[in-house]
Design an enzyme around this catalytic site. Structure first.
Site, mmCIF file in Angstrom:
data_model
loop_
_atom_site.group_PDB
_atom_site.id
_atom_site.type_symbol
_atom_site.label_atom_id
_atom_site.label_comp_id
_atom_site.label_asym_id
_atom_site.label_seq_id
_atom_site.Cartn_x
_atom_site.Cartn_y
_atom_site.Cartn_z
ATOM 1 N N GLY A 20 25.596 43.524 30.566
ATOM 2 C CA GLY A 20 26.925 43.782 31.101
ATOM 3 C C GLY A 20 26.862 44.889 32.132
ATOM 4 N N PHE A 23 29.474 51.106 31.480
ATOM 5 C CA PHE A 23 30.681 51.406 30.704
ATOM 6 C C PHE A 23 31.211 50.205 29.915
ATOM 7 C CE2 PHE A 23 30.731 53.794 34.766
ATOM 8 C CZ PHE A 23 30.354 55.026 34.267
ATOM 9 N N SER A 24 30.343 49.215 29.658
ATOM 10 C CA SER A 24 30.765 48.042 28.877
ATOM 11 C C SER A 24 30.410 48.180 27.400
ATOM 12 C CB SER A 24 30.140 46.767 29.451
ATOM 13 O OG SER A 24 28.721 46.811 29.361
ATOM 14 N N GLY A 25 29.624 49.195 27.048
ATOM 15 C CA GLY A 25 29.274 49.404 25.644
ATOM 16 C C GLY A 25 27.934 48.820 25.225
ATOM 17 N N THR A 27 24.777 50.144 25.348
ATOM 18 C CA THR A 27 23.981 51.081 24.548
ATOM 19 C C THR A 27 24.645 51.336 23.207
ATOM 20 O OG1 THR A 27 23.070 52.099 26.546
ATOM 21 C CG2 THR A 27 22.939 53.388 24.511
ATOM 22 N N GLU A 93 18.044 50.127 28.648
ATOM 23 C CA GLU A 93 17.912 50.173 30.115
ATOM 24 C C GLU A 93 16.729 49.327 30.595
ATOM 25 O OE1 GLU A 93 20.301 51.279 31.714
ATOM 26 O OE2 GLU A 93 21.263 52.847 30.537
ATOM 27 N N VAL A 169 18.144 51.776 42.696
ATOM 28 C CA VAL A 169 18.152 52.646 41.522
ATOM 29 C C VAL A 169 18.721 54.010 41.900
ATOM 30 C CG1 VAL A 169 16.749 53.796 39.762
ATOM 31 C CG2 VAL A 169 16.172 51.458 40.494
ATOM 32 N N CYS A 181 36.412 44.681 38.356
ATOM 33 C CA CYS A 181 36.401 43.220 38.263
ATOM 34 C C CYS A 181 35.914 42.673 39.611
ATOM 35 C CB CYS A 181 37.803 42.690 37.946
ATOM 36 S SG CYS A 181 38.987 42.952 39.297
ATOM 37 N N CYS A 184 38.516 43.399 42.607
ATOM 38 C CA CYS A 184 38.583 44.801 43.044
ATOM 39 C C CYS A 184 37.257 45.273 43.621
ATOM 40 C CB CYS A 184 39.020 45.695 41.882
ATOM 41 S SG CYS A 184 40.727 45.392 41.355
#
Length: 198
Positions: A20, A23-25, A27, A93, A169, A181, A184
């Site tokens: 994902g 900030f999608s969760g 980890t 990662e 990177v 999204c 945006c």
């Protein structure tokens, strides 16, 4: 996730990929699965790329500050040397690892080890990132997570880079990236291109 019962008694391994945007969760989900395995007294080893020192030099740390101890490594082959006598290997990662990460995961699974891999499936330009496409192709189970777009509140799947830095990177957090999204993200890209021509 349904796992077939092991009637033969033979130990079988498999590969799970959690992917994902930032900030999608990802980890957070990796840590959750690994901590549950530890509660079940399974032997777990966790690895992360040595370049990722955003939160901690050794621990894998989520954006919500949950953490689990890991071993930072520079080369994916090192996992094969260090993952002895374990039930589960966690890798965070994965997009930053070399192309041997595919063979490493396959070898671990063939040894009867459950492999859980987390990583960004796309870079800041919305392109497939590193070895993640190949890992997704060989995975037995895939979990695609989404963040929330900071612009409109819809599901976000792309990590929008707020700086003009062009290298693929670039380690950073909310100061450098925000989840967006598709709509945006493309509006932001159009503005960037427009500002370059002014």
């Amino acid at each position: 996730m349904f796992i077939e019962p092991n009637i033969s008694g033979e130990r079988r391994g498999w590969i799970e990929v959690i992917c994902g945007s930032m900030f999608s969760g990802k980890t957070e989900e990796l840590i959750r699965r690994l901590k549950r395995a530890k509660i079940a007294n399974l032997k777990v080893e966790i690895f992360k790329p040595a370049i990722d020192v955003r939160y901690d030099e050794t621990d894998v740390v989520s954006h919500d500050s949950n953490s689990i101890h890991s071993t930072p490594i520079d080369n994916s082959q090192t996992i094969l040397l260090l993952a002895n006598d374990v039930d589960i290997v966690g890798i965070d990662e994965a997009q930053f690892f070399d192309d041997e990460i595919i063979n490493v995961c396959e070898k671990l699974a063939l040894k009867g080890i459950r492999v859980i891999v987390a990583g960004l499936d796309m870079d800041f330009k919305g392109r497939p990132f590193g070895q993640m496409p190949k890992l997704l192709a060989i995975a037995d189970f895939i979990t695609k997570l989404h963040a929330i777009c900071v612009r409109c509140g819809h599901l976000a799947n792309i990590s929008y880079r707020k700086s003009a830095e062009e290298g693929q990177v670039l380690l950073g957090e909310q100061d450098v990236y925000e989840p967006r999204c598709r709509k945006c993200y493309n509006e932001g890209q159009s503005r960037l291109v427009g500002s370059e021509h002014n």
